[in-house]
Write a protein that holds these residues in place. Structure first.
Motif, PDB file in Angstrom:
ATOM      1  N   ARG A 155       8.140  -8.220  -3.781  1.00 20.42           N
ATOM      2  CA  ARG A 155       7.971  -6.739  -3.430  1.00 20.42           C
ATOM      3  C   ARG A 155       7.522  -5.787  -4.454  1.00 20.42           C
ATOM      4  O   ARG A 155       6.677  -5.028  -4.440  1.00 20.42           O
ATOM      5  CB  ARG A 155       9.268  -6.274  -2.813  1.00 20.42           C
ATOM      6  N   GLU A 159       3.766  -4.021  -4.606  1.00 19.67           N
ATOM      7  CA  GLU A 159       3.578  -2.463  -4.926  1.00 19.67           C
ATOM      8  C   GLU A 159       2.907  -2.428  -5.850  1.00 19.67           C
ATOM      9  O   GLU A 159       1.979  -1.510  -5.957  1.00 19.67           O
ATOM     10  CB  GLU A 159       5.075  -2.083  -5.302  1.00 19.67           C
ATOM     11  N   ARG A 160       2.836  -3.140  -7.291  1.00 20.34           N
ATOM     12  CA  ARG A 160       2.126  -2.784  -8.196  1.00 20.34           C
ATOM     13  C   ARG A 160       0.593  -2.904  -8.027  1.00 20.34           C
ATOM     14  O   ARG A 160      -0.219  -2.363  -8.552  1.00 20.34           O
ATOM     15  CB  ARG A 160       2.566  -3.595  -9.488  1.00 20.34           C
ATOM     16  N   ALA A 164       1.471  -3.047  -0.945  1.00 19.27           N
ATOM     17  CA  ALA A 164       2.928  -3.065  -0.236  1.00 19.27           C
ATOM     18  C   ALA A 164       2.815  -2.520   1.030  1.00 19.27           C
ATOM     19  O   ALA A 164       3.473  -2.686   1.856  1.00 19.27           O
ATOM     20  CB  ALA A 164       3.929  -2.360  -1.119  1.00 19.27           C
ATOM     21  N   ASP A 165       1.542  -1.435   1.450  1.00 22.49           N
ATOM     22  CA  ASP A 165       1.720  -0.923   2.666  1.00 22.49           C
ATOM     23  C   ASP A 165       0.998  -1.655   3.668  1.00 22.49           C
ATOM     24  O   ASP A 165       1.000  -1.581   4.902  1.00 22.49           O
ATOM     25  CB  ASP A 165       0.726   0.442   2.765  1.00 22.49           C
TER      26      ASP A 165
END
Length: 283
Positions: A155, A159-160, A164-165
């Motif tokens: 996760r 995200e980084r 993540a979307d």
């Protein structure tokens, strides 16, 4: 104080004595990572002095590397498919051989605009899933891992990387609790026979998580679970791509055939000419 050039020579000699295959390259990589330098810094400014505390920290890292701890574990990062992934103790270090799966996926789905639904079983650091999402900007992916620590790291990496979307990560055992069907199912499962674990190189057997290595008595436990699940997981026209261990192609092809999801032909081979990625025919 030591100069950068002096430390580089000392590290290379130490790594050569420890039997590392590419001591100069490893010395350069460790010096860059430990001191936050670029390649240009090492070439154009190799006479710059290194502070004593930085030299001491570098010495500690060098001792660990010479004893067999992978460079990626020391730096906490590894590049895969030109993306940077942070590692955790619960995740494998992504390896170049696994990029064969990404290449096979691009071959199977040449239209990069497709809104693929991707499932990554045993996602680990999220490297395979993130690489595919980076190539298919309209795709959505689900990663599953039995390890909570691995799921947490996946996760964080997604995200980084700004992905993540378009992704979700679940903790679970293979397909348990998963509903819906997917255009592409990928997996780099544990495939080492339990009795072979002690014979692995120290970098692997000591520093990679056992959960991600141990494939059971014959190394095929994960393949049995995955191939049995594929008929309900694959959407019409969907494909599965599974990483193979050395010498496992025949057995995994037989498991796929028994599940009613046959391979589309010989496995794709990695740069070492090892049969590495088996691809199923369109469902």
């Amino acid at each position: 104080m030591n100069r950068r050039a002096d430390l580089l020579r000392t590290l290379a000699a130490r790594f050569a004595a420890a039997g590392l295959d590419t001591p100069e390259r490893e010395a350069r990589a460790l010096l860059r990572a430990a001191l936050g330098l670029s390649d240009l810094d090492l070439v154009a400014r190799d006479d710059v002095a290194v502070a004593d505390d930085d030299a001491a920290r570098l010495e500690s890292l060098a001792t660990r590397r010479a004893s067999g701890e992978p460079l990626a574990r020391l730096t906490g990062h590894r590049e895969f498919w030109s993306l940077d992934f942070a590692l955790a103790p619960d995740t494998l270090v992504p390896r170049p051989d696994t990029e064969t799966l990404i290449e096979a996926g691009l071959e199977a789905f040449p239209d990069h605009t497709r809104a693929l639904r991707i499932l990554d079983l045993g996602t680990g650091s999220g490297a395979i899933l993130a690489a595919l999402l980076s190539e298919y900007p309209a795709a959505w992916g689900l990663g599953v891992d039995l390890s909570e620590g691995a799921a947490r790291q996946a996760r964080a990496n997604l995200e980084r990387l700004g992905l993540a979307d378009r992704a979700a990560i679940l903790v679970g055992a293979w397909d348990a609790g998963i509903s819906g069907r997917f255009d592409l199912v990928v997996s780099n499962p544990p495939y080492i026979a339990s009795t072979d674990i002690p014979t692995l190189e120290v970098e692997v057997r000591t520093h990679d998580p056992l959960l991600a290595l141990d494939g059971g008595a014959d190394g095929l436990d994960a393949y049995r679970a995955i191939t049995a699940a594929l008929p309900r997981l694959l959407a019409p026209g969907g494909r599965a791509i599974l990483e193979l261990g050395i010498g496992q192609e025949t057995d995994v092809v037989a498991l796929l055939a028994a599940s009613g999801v046959p391979a589309d032909g010989p496995a794709r081979r990695d740069l070492g000419d090892v049969a590495r990625a088996i691809v199923t025919a369109p469902a």
